[in-house]
Design an enzyme around this catalytic site. Structure first.
Site, mmCIF file in Angstrom:
data_model
loop_
_atom_site.group_PDB
_atom_site.id
_atom_site.type_symbol
_atom_site.label_atom_id
_atom_site.label_comp_id
_atom_site.label_asym_id
_atom_site.label_seq_id
_atom_site.Cartn_x
_atom_site.Cartn_y
_atom_site.Cartn_z
ATOM 1 N N PHE A 160 45.957 36.913 47.351
ATOM 2 C CA PHE A 160 45.442 36.823 45.742
ATOM 3 C C PHE A 160 46.161 35.695 45.142
ATOM 4 C CE2 PHE A 160 45.175 38.076 41.237
ATOM 5 C CZ PHE A 160 43.709 38.355 41.325
ATOM 6 N N LYS A 264 42.101 48.613 38.246
ATOM 7 C CA LYS A 264 41.059 48.515 39.603
ATOM 8 C C LYS A 264 40.771 49.987 39.650
ATOM 9 C CE LYS A 264 42.245 43.655 40.668
ATOM 10 N NZ LYS A 264 43.335 42.973 41.229
ATOM 11 N N ARG A 413 31.620 40.606 47.245
ATOM 12 C CA ARG A 413 32.405 41.561 47.375
ATOM 13 C C ARG A 413 31.706 42.961 47.005
ATOM 14 N NH1 ARG A 413 38.421 41.290 44.851
ATOM 15 N NH2 ARG A 413 36.926 41.351 42.894
#
Ligand SMILES: *Cc1c(COP(=O)(O)O)cnc(C)c1O
Length: 452
Positions: A160, A264, A413
């Site tokens: 990331f 998340k 994704r």
């Protein structure tokens, strides 16, 4: 993968019942679904009817009429009681004013301990603090200071961005260099104890993600820690895409340091404060770079010199965001009630269904799965590469059919989240994506980037 040498081998408890997926744990934090995924939409519905986690879904704001939400790995859904918990924190502020600190002062550690239960971390090692990026900086910096004579930081070129940037900045500031592991963009990195690979006695810190943000590839954290420790290095794991999704055993797998976000799979909302973990035996030996008053021993004595408190609190810096901490409590509560293993069993089964449907419906349209082929090496989402992934994702969002996201150059994704995604949602989403890829507006769109 048969779980050779694995802990907790064999079908997990509580999975009797027709059509239940069978999951086999293997070292690291891997799992394999060994039963066939639903073969028809009706079978998917039947799986939902017998879903032991159906009650968890009812704790989230999802009524079934909205688009299929496959972006919970970017921003988790809102728990239904999040507004009340946040309102309660605001009410405490209104009624107790500064007196509220009697209680609030312990909150970041108390809620950190609860996050730790999802991560295999015993109490006293996790605290809610700052953002993931800032925590990465604090802990990476502390680790480098603890290995002053070692010039190398090992990292993943496909990690990331914030991980790479923080490490680049620290390398430049401390006169070190980055050494990349030989990771595959789709397959990740497999630590190999029999080969030295990137790890030698010049390495100060190994900093990697537990689940890759793009491919979903899982890192074997136990093997990675063993390899790093054999070289005398410290480890720092970014678990933003793992926490609340895949089982992690920080204490058992020898992790030194870890960080992750809460918005998340932990459902705490946009910009909610992050968590950090420091293994207990390291806490007194490490110093973080931000010498703030919330890390100070006897904080309210307001002494002249910085003298960090013993314990995890020395990794705090300034006043913690109490309203955000209340949102973290709301986000993790439904997960704690069922436990990470149950969530992971469903995640693995959802991802297996997704992979089967992508193969059946999207591969004939030119898509390919850009995640590890081995289910044991996949986390909670799949990357599906297609030259027109970007216009397809955009069309699906505009039409309010599927919410997924795009990552350059050509990946959509897809994250089915155990807490609130149904099997039938996965089934329908792939049908919608197939229609979008066949749509003339998508077919005629210029690919955003070249295909790699
Ligand atoms: C989402 C994510 C972050 C987020 O960092 P912030 O400081 O919250 O912006 C960090 N690292 C990884 C690996 C992520 O997936």
């Amino acid at each position: 993968m048969g779980g050779a040498g694995g802990r907790g081998r064999g079908p997990p408890e509580g999975l009797a019942g027709a059509g239940a997926p069978v999951v086999d744990r293997v070292p690291g934090y891997r799992a394999v679904v060994t039963s066939a995924p639903p073969a028809t939409r009706d079978e998917a519905r039947a799986r939902d009817d017998h879903d032991p986690l159906a009650a968890v879904r009812s704790r989230f704001a999802a009524d079934g009429a909205e688009p299929v939400y496959l972006d919970g790995n970017s921003l988790g859904r809102q728990p239904l009681d999040a507004p009340a918990r946040v309102a309660a924190a605001l009410e405490q502020w209104r009624t107790r004013l500064v007196g509220g600190w009697d209680e609030w002062i312990e909150r970041p550690g108390q809620v950190g301990d609860r996050v730790g239960r999802l991560l295999g971390a015993a109490a006293g090692q996790v605290v809610i603090s700052d953002s993931t990026t800032v925590n990465l900086y604090k802990l990476a910096s502390a680790a480098l200071d603890a290995r002053p004579d070692r010039p190398v930081i090992v990292a993943d070129p496909h990690d990331f961005p914030t991980v790479r940037y923080v490490l680049q900045g620290l390398a430049e500031r401390t006169g070190r260099r980055l050494r990349w592991v030989g990771s595959d963009p789709a397959g990740g990195w497999v630590p190999d104890a029999s080969a030295a690979g990137p790890l030698g006695d010049d390495v100060a810190l190994v900093c990697l993600s537990g689940v890759n943000f793009r491919s979903g590839a899982v890192l074997d954290l136990r093997a990675a820690a063993a390899a790093a420790h054999a070289a005398g290095a410290l480890t720092l794991w970014d678990l933003s895409h793992a926490a609340g999704c895949v089982p992690v055993d920080l204490d058992g797998d020898g992790a030194d340091l870890a960080v992750g976000c809460t918005y998340k799979y932990l459902n705490a909302g946009p910009g909610a404060p992050a968590w950090l973990y420091v293994r207990e035996e390291l806490q007194s030996r490490l110093r973080q770079p931000i010498w703030g008053w919330w890390g100070q021993r006897d904080q309210f004595a307001m002494g002249e010199r910085y003298d960090p408190v013993a314990g995890i609190d020395r990794f705090q810096a300034g006043t913690p965001p109490i309203v955000g901490v209340a949102a973290v409590e709301a986000g993790i509560q439904p997960l704690l009630e069922v436990g990470i293993e149950a969530l992971w069993r469903k995640t693995a089964a959802l991802v297996a269904l997704l992979a089967a449907r992508v193969a059946a419906r999207l591969e004939p349209l030119g898509a390919r799965i850009a995640s590890p082929g081995d289910p044991a090496r996949r986390g909670g989402h799949l990357a599906v590469a297609h030259p027109r992934a970007w216009p397809a994702v955009r069309l699906l969002i505009e039409q309010r059919r599927v919410v997924a996201d795009f990552r350059p150059p050509d990946v959509m994704r897809l994250a089915p989240v155990a807490a609130y995604t149904r099997y039938v949602d996965v089934w329908d989403a792939v049908e919608h994506i197939a229609e979008a890829l066949a749509d003339p507006r998508v077919q005629l769109a210029v690919p955003a980037r070249r295909v790699t």
